[in-house]
Design a protein around this motif. Structure first.
Motif, PDB file in Angstrom:
ATOM      1  N   ALA A 184       0.839  -1.200   0.000  1.00  0.00           N
ATOM      2  CA  ALA A 184       0.000   0.000   0.000  1.00  0.00           C
ATOM      3  C   ALA A 184       0.876   1.253   0.000  1.00  0.00           C
ATOM      4  O   ALA A 184       0.586   2.221  -0.716  1.00  0.00           O
ATOM      5  N   LEU A 185       1.932   1.239   0.777  1.00  0.00           N
ATOM      6  CA  LEU A 185       2.848   2.374   0.830  1.00  0.00           C
ATOM      7  C   LEU A 185       3.478   2.598  -0.540  1.00  0.00           C
ATOM      8  O   LEU A 185       3.516   3.726  -1.045  1.00  0.00           O
ATOM      9  N   LEU A 186       3.959   1.535  -1.167  1.00  0.00           N
ATOM     10  CA  LEU A 186       4.596   1.656  -2.482  1.00  0.00           C
ATOM     11  C   LEU A 186       3.606   2.134  -3.538  1.00  0.00           C
ATOM     12  O   LEU A 186       3.965   2.904  -4.431  1.00  0.00           O
ATOM     13  N   GLU A 187       2.359   1.712  -3.433  1.00  0.00           N
ATOM     14  CA  GLU A 187       1.342   2.163  -4.386  1.00  0.00           C
ATOM     15  C   GLU A 187       1.102   3.662  -4.248  1.00  0.00           C
ATOM     16  O   GLU A 187       0.981   4.380  -5.250  1.00  0.00           O
ATOM     17  N   LEU A 188       1.044   4.154  -3.018  1.00  0.00           N
ATOM     18  CA  LEU A 188       0.878   5.595  -2.808  1.00  0.00           C
ATOM     19  C   LEU A 188       2.040   6.371  -3.410  1.00  0.00           C
ATOM     20  O   LEU A 188       1.845   7.393  -4.070  1.00  0.00           O
ATOM     21  N   VAL A 189       3.251   5.888  -3.189  1.00  0.00           N
ATOM     22  CA  VAL A 189       4.428   6.559  -3.735  1.00  0.00           C
ATOM     23  C   VAL A 189       4.390   6.523  -5.263  1.00  0.00           C
ATOM     24  O   VAL A 189       4.698   7.524  -5.920  1.00  0.00           O
ATOM     25  N   ASP A 190       3.995   5.393  -5.835  1.00  0.00           N
ATOM     26  CA  ASP A 190       3.889   5.286  -7.297  1.00  0.00           C
ATOM     27  C   ASP A 190       2.898   6.300  -7.866  1.00  0.00           C
ATOM     28  O   ASP A 190       3.029   6.738  -9.002  1.00  0.00           O
ATOM     29  N   ARG A 191       1.908   6.667  -7.057  1.00  0.00           N
ATOM     30  CA  ARG A 191       0.897   7.633  -7.504  1.00  0.00           C
ATOM     31  C   ARG A 191       1.309   9.080  -7.231  1.00  0.00           C
ATOM     32  O   ARG A 191       0.519   9.996  -7.426  1.00  0.00           O
ATOM     33  N   GLY A 192       2.542   9.263  -6.702  1.00  0.00           N
ATOM     34  CA  GLY A 192       3.048  10.619  -6.519  1.00  0.00           C
ATOM     35  C   GLY A 192       3.107  11.111  -5.092  1.00  0.00           C
ATOM     36  O   GLY A 192       3.517  12.244  -4.840  1.00  0.00           O
ATOM     37  N   CYS A 193       2.691  10.309  -4.149  1.00  0.00           N
ATOM     38  CA  CYS A 193       2.727  10.704  -2.743  1.00  0.00           C
ATOM     39  C   CYS A 193       4.184  10.658  -2.251  1.00  0.00           C
ATOM     40  O   CYS A 193       4.884   9.680  -2.503  1.00  0.00           O
ATOM     41  N   PRO A 194       4.640  11.687  -1.544  1.00  0.00           N
ATOM     42  CA  PRO A 194       6.000  11.632  -0.992  1.00  0.00           C
ATOM     43  C   PRO A 194       6.132  10.455  -0.013  1.00  0.00           C
ATOM     44  O   PRO A 194       5.182  10.139   0.715  1.00  0.00           O
ATOM     45  N   PRO A 195       7.274   9.793   0.002  1.00  0.00           N
ATOM     46  CA  PRO A 195       7.444   8.608   0.851  1.00  0.00           C
ATOM     47  C   PRO A 195       7.136   8.842   2.333  1.00  0.00           C
ATOM     48  O   PRO A 195       6.526   7.993   2.981  1.00  0.00           O
ATOM     49  N   GLU A 196       7.532   9.997   2.865  1.00  0.00           N
ATOM     50  CA  GLU A 196       7.290  10.267   4.287  1.00  0.00           C
ATOM     51  C   GLU A 196       5.796  10.368   4.583  1.00  0.00           C
ATOM     52  O   GLU A 196       5.318   9.875   5.600  1.00  0.00           O
ATOM     53  N   LEU A 197       5.055  11.010   3.673  1.00  0.00           N
ATOM     54  CA  LEU A 197       3.608  11.123   3.851  1.00  0.00           C
ATOM     55  C   LEU A 197       2.942   9.759   3.678  1.00  0.00           C
ATOM     56  O   LEU A 197       2.045   9.391   4.456  1.00  0.00           O
ATOM     57  N   ALA A 198       3.373   9.001   2.695  1.00  0.00           N
ATOM     58  CA  ALA A 198       2.818   7.656   2.494  1.00  0.00           C
ATOM     59  C   ALA A 198       3.032   6.799   3.742  1.00  0.00           C
ATOM     60  O   ALA A 198       2.140   6.045   4.139  1.00  0.00           O
ATOM     61  N   ALA A 199       4.193   6.934   4.362  1.00  0.00           N
ATOM     62  CA  ALA A 199       4.477   6.172   5.585  1.00  0.00           C
ATOM     63  C   ALA A 199       3.526   6.581   6.705  1.00  0.00           C
ATOM     64  O   ALA A 199       3.052   5.723   7.466  1.00  0.00           O
ATOM     65  N   ARG A 200       3.218   7.858   6.796  1.00  0.00           N
ATOM     66  CA  ARG A 200       2.270   8.310   7.831  1.00  0.00           C
ATOM     67  C   ARG A 200       0.864   7.808   7.558  1.00  0.00           C
ATOM     68  O   ARG A 200       0.130   7.450   8.473  1.00  0.00           O
ATOM     69  N   ILE A 201       0.490   7.779   6.288  1.00  0.00           N
ATOM     70  CA  ILE A 201      -0.858   7.344   5.928  1.00  0.00           C
ATOM     71  C   ILE A 201      -1.073   5.876   6.261  1.00  0.00           C
ATOM     72  O   ILE A 201      -2.121   5.491   6.786  1.00  0.00           O
ATOM     73  N   VAL A 202      -0.095   5.038   5.960  1.00  0.00           N
ATOM     74  CA  VAL A 202      -0.268   3.592   6.189  1.00  0.00           C
ATOM     75  C   VAL A 202       0.279   3.134   7.552  1.00  0.00           C
ATOM     76  O   VAL A 202       0.247   1.946   7.834  1.00  0.00           O
TER      77      VAL A 202
END
Length: 72
Positions: free
Chosen positions: A48-66
């Motif tokens: 899920a984290l990698l999918e968010l990053v693939d869609r343009g989400c910054p890695p730090e934000l993706a980590a907070r989301i998941v």
């Protein structure tokens, strides 16, 4: 002559998985400490984290989301 069968080494498998997780997180832009922390915490949904990053989400934000909820 007897053949010796090797037993699978679960700790070696765990190390390989951890290494793969860290490398994959570093590839998408996570800092070393963040990649290490996420890779070691099996509660994170890495896909899920990698999918968010693939869609343009910054890695730090993706980590907070998941990030896992406290107490889980």
């Amino acid at each position: 002559m007897a053949t010796i069968k090797r037993q699978p080494d679960p700790s070696a498998d765990k190390r390989r998985i951890l290494t793969w997780r860290v490398e994959r997180l570093r590839e998408v832009g996570c800092s070393g400490p963040l990649a290490d922390a996420i890779a070691r915490d099996r509660r994170y949904d890495l896909h899920a984290l990698l999918e968010l990053v693939d869609r343009g989400c910054p890695p730090e934000l993706a980590a907070r989301i998941v990030a896992p909820l406290e107490g889980s």
